[in-house]
Scaffold this motif. Structure first.
Motif, PDB file in Angstrom:
ATOM      1  N   TRP A  46      66.814  56.042  25.517  1.00  0.00           N
ATOM      2  CA  TRP A  46      66.772  55.390  26.910  1.00  0.00           C
ATOM      3  C   TRP A  46      65.948  54.150  26.787  1.00  0.00           C
ATOM      4  N   LEU A  47      64.545  54.030  26.268  1.00  0.00           N
ATOM      5  CA  LEU A  47      64.019  53.013  26.104  1.00  0.00           C
ATOM      6  C   LEU A  47      64.610  52.073  25.148  1.00  0.00           C
ATOM      7  N   VAL A  64      64.262  60.224  25.074  1.00  0.00           N
ATOM      8  CA  VAL A  64      63.468  58.976  25.577  1.00  0.00           C
ATOM      9  C   VAL A  64      63.608  57.822  24.788  1.00  0.00           C
ATOM     10  N   ASP A  80      52.428  65.094  24.521  1.00  0.00           N
ATOM     11  CA  ASP A  80      52.714  66.297  23.974  1.00  0.00           C
ATOM     12  C   ASP A  80      52.258  66.384  22.555  1.00  0.00           C
ATOM     13  N   THR A 122      52.676  53.652  34.100  1.00  0.00           N
ATOM     14  CA  THR A 122      52.523  54.956  33.106  1.00  0.00           C
ATOM     15  C   THR A 122      51.050  55.290  33.169  1.00  0.00           C
ATOM     16  N   ILE A 171      60.379  54.603  34.135  1.00  0.00           N
ATOM     17  CA  ILE A 171      60.731  55.962  33.857  1.00  0.00           C
ATOM     18  C   ILE A 171      60.733  56.151  32.214  1.00  0.00           C
ATOM     19  N   GLY A 172      61.462  55.356  31.479  1.00  0.00           N
ATOM     20  CA  GLY A 172      61.245  55.323  30.120  1.00  0.00           C
ATOM     21  C   GLY A 172      59.882  55.215  29.467  1.00  0.00           C
ATOM     22  N   ILE A 215      57.138  56.220  30.890  1.00  0.00           N
ATOM     23  CA  ILE A 215      56.308  57.434  31.485  1.00  0.00           C
ATOM     24  C   ILE A 215      56.607  58.688  30.656  1.00  0.00           C
ATOM     25  N   GLY A 216      58.238  58.524  30.221  1.00  0.00           N
ATOM     26  CA  GLY A 216      58.928  59.553  29.171  1.00  0.00           C
ATOM     27  C   GLY A 216      58.169  59.322  27.971  1.00  0.00           C
ATOM     28  N   LEU A 217      58.130  58.163  27.289  1.00  0.00           N
ATOM     29  CA  LEU A 217      57.358  57.819  26.281  1.00  0.00           C
ATOM     30  C   LEU A 217      55.950  58.327  26.274  1.00  0.00           C
ATOM     31  N   LEU A 252      54.606  60.744  28.241  1.00  0.00           N
ATOM     32  CA  LEU A 252      54.712  62.245  28.116  1.00  0.00           C
ATOM     33  C   LEU A 252      54.911  62.910  26.613  1.00  0.00           C
ATOM     34  N   TRP A 253      55.908  62.202  26.072  1.00  0.00           N
ATOM     35  CA  TRP A 253      56.150  62.503  24.702  1.00  0.00           C
ATOM     36  C   TRP A 253      54.712  62.417  23.739  1.00  0.00           C
TER      37      TRP A 253
END
Lengths: 84, 213
Positions: free
Chosen positions: B5-6, B2, B197, B40, B186-187, B189-191, B193-194
């Motif tokens: 990507w970002l 992530v 978590d 996001t 996408i980036g 949203i990935g961040l 989710l990280w």
């Protein structure tokens, strides 16, 4: 009728949005009379606004991370106390 | 992953050549930052919504914790969206905040509704009662979001794209901008989710520690 006109008059001068479809955009027209800081921010085709937006996101996430860090510290201390 | 990507998204977001749009000028690049914040936030709130419904079906502390964490992450991105929007508005619309702009104000209202979720949570000592009532509240809060951010603003006069009389995103956004915009969504949203978590793991540890005491 007079009532209607009065309402028109009370619209704040800076508010360009009340007539949303107005073709006149006061924001950049009046930038010359704005404070030096705002003028500087608006220079170079507004690229610094993008920088500002990036920094806002960065700082909000940073504050969130720092707070999380402190909470984890607290948790570690509690765990240490438990083990003793 | 992530992170890489970002990083690439941000670099190319600044470097690519974009078409010259009057008024917006270079600040059109904010599309890669401001808009993904709201996407996001929506994803996080949808997650919270799903977990809250699942909690009502099968109550468990894990599911409640997931709902709480997702909602918290959603609020963080929502705050980012509000602040970045305010700054952007100052230099393109001429004001930090205006009550003539429905989307802006309804987004702030949505934030307040979600802040109330945490106020509600802090009001209960009994964890089961807390989880149950806040799950019910979260279902209500999530159902207001499409109305506040999408349906109502589209009916009213607004400077946001897609409102009545304004062309929507798909009609006016240049191809070059989309090339970065979708990876940015996408980036971020990935961040999210990280972050979700990490917070979830923290809360799990906290819960385990409390049970042992």
């Amino acid at each position: 009728m007079t009532n209607f006109l009065m309402q028109e008059d009370t619209v704040a001068a800076v508010d360009t949005l009340t007539k949303s479809f107005s073709q006149k955009w006061d924001a950049m027209d009046k930038i010359d009379s704005a404070s030096p800081i705002l003028q500087m921010a608006a220079s170079h085709d507004l690229i610094f606004i993008v920088l500002g937006v990036s920094l806002i996101i960065w700082f909000v996430l940073l504050i969130f991370l720092i707070r999380l860090d402190r909470k984890v510290d607290k948790l570690e201390q509690e765990l240490d106390n438990e083990l003793k | 992953m992530v992170a890489v990507w970002l990083t690439l998204v941000i670099i190319f977001g600044f470097l690519i050549k974009i078409p010259d749009i009057p008024i917006l000028k270079q600040s059109a690049r904010n599309l890669f930052l401001h808009v993904p914040m709201w996407f996001t936030m929506s994803v996080a709130f949808v997650m919270g919504f799903i977990y809250s419904i699942r909690y009502l079906g099968t109550p468990s502390r894990e599911i409640d914790r997931k709902a709480e964490t997702a909602t918290m992450v959603g609020i963080v991105f929502g705050i980012c969206g509000l602040l970045t929007g305010s700054l952007w508005a100052r230099f393109t619309w001429g004001t930090w905040w205006t009550f003539a702009e429905p989307k802006m104000n309804l987004a702030a209202l949505a934030m307040l509704i979600y802040v109330a979720y945490f106020v509600l949570r802090s009001a209960f000592d009994d964890p089961e009662k807390k989880a149950k009532i806040s799950a019910v509240y979260n279902v209500f809060a999530a159902t207001t979001i499409p109305f506040l951010l999408y349906i109502i603003p589209r009916q009213m006069a607004s400077l946001h794209p897609g409102a009545q009389g304004n062309p929507a995103f798909s009609e006016i956004t240049a191809v070059q901008l989309r090339l970065i915009f979708y990876p940015a969504v996408i980036g971020f949203i990935g961040l999210a989710l990280w972050i979700y978590d990490i917070v979830y793991r923290y809360k799990t540890l906290q819960d385990r520690l409390e049970k042992n005491i």
